[in-house]
Write an enzyme that holds these catalytic residues in place. Structure first.
Site, PDB file in Angstrom:
ATOM      1  N   PHE B 113       0.854  -1.184   0.000  1.00  0.00           N
ATOM      2  CA  PHE B 113       0.000   0.000   0.000  1.00  0.00           C
ATOM      3  C   PHE B 113       0.895   1.241   0.000  1.00  0.00           C
ATOM      4  CE2 PHE B 113      -2.960   3.093   1.879  1.00  0.00           C
ATOM      5  CZ  PHE B 113      -3.952   2.987   0.922  1.00  0.00           C
ATOM      6  N   ASP B 184       2.527  -6.174   6.810  1.00  0.00           N
ATOM      7  CA  ASP B 184       1.301  -5.385   6.940  1.00  0.00           C
ATOM      8  C   ASP B 184       0.120  -6.330   6.683  1.00  0.00           C
ATOM      9  OD1 ASP B 184      -0.954  -3.803   6.532  1.00  0.00           O
ATOM     10  OD2 ASP B 184       0.166  -2.192   5.550  1.00  0.00           O
ATOM     11  N   TYR B 209     -10.432  -1.428  10.548  1.00  0.00           N
ATOM     12  CA  TYR B 209     -11.694  -0.916   9.999  1.00  0.00           C
ATOM     13  C   TYR B 209     -12.146  -1.669   8.764  1.00  0.00           C
ATOM     14  CZ  TYR B 209      -8.089   1.938   7.673  1.00  0.00           C
ATOM     15  OH  TYR B 209      -6.964   2.354   7.013  1.00  0.00           O
ATOM     16  N   LYS B 210     -11.343  -2.640   8.321  1.00  0.00           N
ATOM     17  CA  LYS B 210     -11.721  -3.423   7.148  1.00  0.00           C
ATOM     18  C   LYS B 210     -12.482  -4.665   7.612  1.00  0.00           C
ATOM     19  CE  LYS B 210      -7.720  -1.661   4.557  1.00  0.00           C
ATOM     20  NZ  LYS B 210      -8.404  -0.970   3.453  1.00  0.00           N
ATOM     21  N   ARG B 356     -13.028  -3.367  -7.656  1.00  0.00           N
ATOM     22  CA  ARG B 356     -12.566  -4.277  -6.600  1.00  0.00           C
ATOM     23  C   ARG B 356     -13.741  -4.657  -5.712  1.00  0.00           C
ATOM     24  NH1 ARG B 356      -8.353  -2.278  -1.917  1.00  0.00           N
ATOM     25  NH2 ARG B 356     -10.174  -1.029  -1.406  1.00  0.00           N
TER      26      ARG B 356
END
Lengths: 397, 397
Positions: B113, B184, B209-210, B356
């Site tokens: 990311f 990560d 938060y995912k 996505r």
């Protein structure tokens, strides 16, 4: 009804509590609870990922920063929210040091909050370039400003005593010596009038869970003076400080202005609580807060000194030289504070021997001060603190 | 009723929405809303500052860290919560580099990311010791591991394609070459089984938060392997990582174990939401999640490839080689995603041309996948995306 009687109604205060610890954690604003419920249901619940656009989440750190800017004498576009105060100290100090690259001294004082000193120690060790953190007595700061100092990093209001630094005079002296300044406003924002622009402060940081009532662990803020914004390199270069976060480029390019001090994804639930908490400041003039605060603290000091000879004042007696808190010393300060709390008077203890009380005119008035004095008089003069339970140390003091 | 039909009831989902974006922001767990209301009223409101002890606030970062540890194959006492993922990347990388002081290369890939790369760039520039950030293609990482590498820093699941790195094999190769690893887990935690201890990962970081449904901007986590905990120097040395935060010493001394990775005051409202969100994982075995996830993604890929020839798969076809998300490419991907969202199917767009979709078996099943395929088929094959409104770029994509 006075303005402060009106603002008092904006907060939840449990029955039987006199709360003189809003300098540590502000009480619950009723609007914050309502706003968070709404944010969770109507925004997160129903808008889901779309909330980043449709509920304006992505803009919150700047929008709320602008609301705080008004309270600390800063222009719009100079304050942004995020992370914690310790992280903001790191950002401000790291950027300031790079803007003054030839020098190797960070000047601070032993009345600075320890976390600020810890963060400086960690940063200077990481940089490994022979930096020195010079920590002097608060009264010795002015004399210690010389041409070796890269950055003067101070907390305006001493967390222990409430002693107030002269931000404008010290900043002027620092600038004259070629140093930059980082001011920590943890005990200033919402407590006293602050004029960052007028004082020509370079960087400032602060938290929002004390006088600004944002809730436990509420997001922090950072201020960067307009003249440094495009030169300050963010040491914590996260994607939301990028010029174009959603381009997902592989290389960092700092965003324009204060936005480059953003780091990661903003804490939206916490920002909703803070945003609502700030409503209590709508229409409030910090000069009125200051006048009321000095009235309350003067009264408190005078009454305690008259009635409790065992307590010795650990704050400046001159209201103009202190923030909005007052400390007294007593060798049994810890036990005394526990006894006060057991009787509904909440302040806090700061090692080694201070009992500390914060005065917050949004919801504290003369009646609370007089009642507090009565409880303290009873506890101290009648040694009601002298019980084993009051000597048990809690995790958090 | 299957376990997943039961967990689906734990979340609020708006009518008419098929939510395939839980890989970006998980939906609202009903328990999170209730818990936050209770935390604000009963804890902050009524316990005020005492909540740090009486409501256990100060211990939350460790307690919740232990709950997440179970989901990522980590032992108790190795994970702690706080800040954002970007800050945690900084902490992990800074500590790892110091543990390997003779080397000057950080190895990563262009599927990491961008924020991780940005943080690395900022840190390496601050350190100013001739470090190089070497960014290769994901497939070239293994061959690029050599004895120049100080730290290999990778995201296990590619945020664009879902491509899965072999954490165990790459870590083993890195260790054999004398490098340390930072993993990560942003798109791993709650998405796939992770075995940090088994893979002998040195450091790991992630957001909540995912797939963990902690809410927008929920706190991040950091993992430090037991063997490094007492040697890792925290670069962000805040007071809550101190050995004795409430002694208010002037000098930093790192706390024992994972606690030294704490920095500032923990975000209690956000942690309350996250804590309640994690209840959905009670009794859930990540192996069952994985089996369901591969079933859903295999079905989705097969159906889209059969019905929408204009879309080309941008994810590994082998379920074992991808995380819990699937991307397809189309030159008009942005407009297509806007048209899907307008029809209640929420996924997201990632530049330059990917649409996505995330598959989260806690609340998504075969019925949602089949309905989603029908909407995509309609939008793509009938060019329903071809309208000016769908080309307007939002702030957040």
């Amino acid at each position: 009804m006075s303005d402060f009687a009106k603002t008092k109604k904006l907060f939840h205060m449990p029955d039987g509590v006199i709360y003189l610890d809003g300098n540590s954690l502000g009480p619950l604003p009723l609007a914050a609870r309502a706003r968070v419920v709404d944010m969770m249901a109507a925004e997160w619940g129903n808008q889901l990922i779309k909330g980043w656009n449709s509920a304006g989440w992505m803009l919150q750190p700047r929008r709320i920063g602008d609301r705080i800017a008004r309270l600390i004498g800063a222009a719009e576009g100079t304050v942004v929210m995020g992370d914690t105060l310790s992280i903001k100290v790191h950002q401000a100090l790291a950027s300031a040091l790079e803007l003054n690259p030839e020098r190797r001294v960070v000047l601070s004082d032993n009345g600075n909050f320890p976390s600020d000193l810890y963060i400086a120690q960690g940063l200077l060790k990481s940089l490994d370039k022979g930096y020195t953190l010079k920590v002097v007595e608060p009264e010795a700061v002015e004399a210690a400003i010389d041409e070796s100092v890269a950055v003067m990093m101070l907390t305006e209001v001493d967390y222990r005593t409430g002693r107030l630094h002269d931000m404008k005079a010290l900043t002027e002296k620092a600038h004259a010596a070629g140093a930059l300044t980082v001011w920590d406003l943890a005990h200033s924002a919402g407590a006293i009038p602050v004029d960052l622009a007028g004082a020509k402060a370079d960087f400032a940081v602060g938290c929002t869970y004390k006088y600004l009532n944002g809730g436990p662990g509420a997001p922090a803020f950072i201020y960067v003076a307009p003249e440094h914004q495009d030169a300050a390199r963010p040491a914590l270069s996260g994607w939301l400080g990028h010029e174009a976060p959603f381009a997902f480029d592989l290389d960092y390019r700092p965003g324009a202005g204060i936005d480059r001090m953003r780091v990661g994804t903003p804490p939206i639930i916490a920002l909703a609580a803070l945003d609502a908490a700030l409503d209590a400041w709508n229409g409030i003039d910090m000069a009125d807060i200051r006048r009321a605060s000095i009235g309350l603290t003067d009264l408190f000091i005078a009454e305690i000194e008259k009635r409790c000879p065992e307590l010795s004042l650990n704050s400046p007696r001159d209201g103009a030289r202190r923030g909005s808190q007052v400390s007294f010393r007593h060798r049994e300060g810890y036990a005394i504070m526990q006894a006060l709390i057991a009787r509904g008077l909440i302040g806090d203890f700061r090692a080694p021997d201070s009992i500390r009380f914060g005065f917050t005119p949004l919801y504290i008035g003369e009646a609370e001060v007089r009642a507090a004095v009565g409880i303290i008089e009873d506890v101290v003069n009648n040694r009601l603190w002298d019980a084993p339970d009051y000597r048990k140390k809690a995790l958090v003091t």
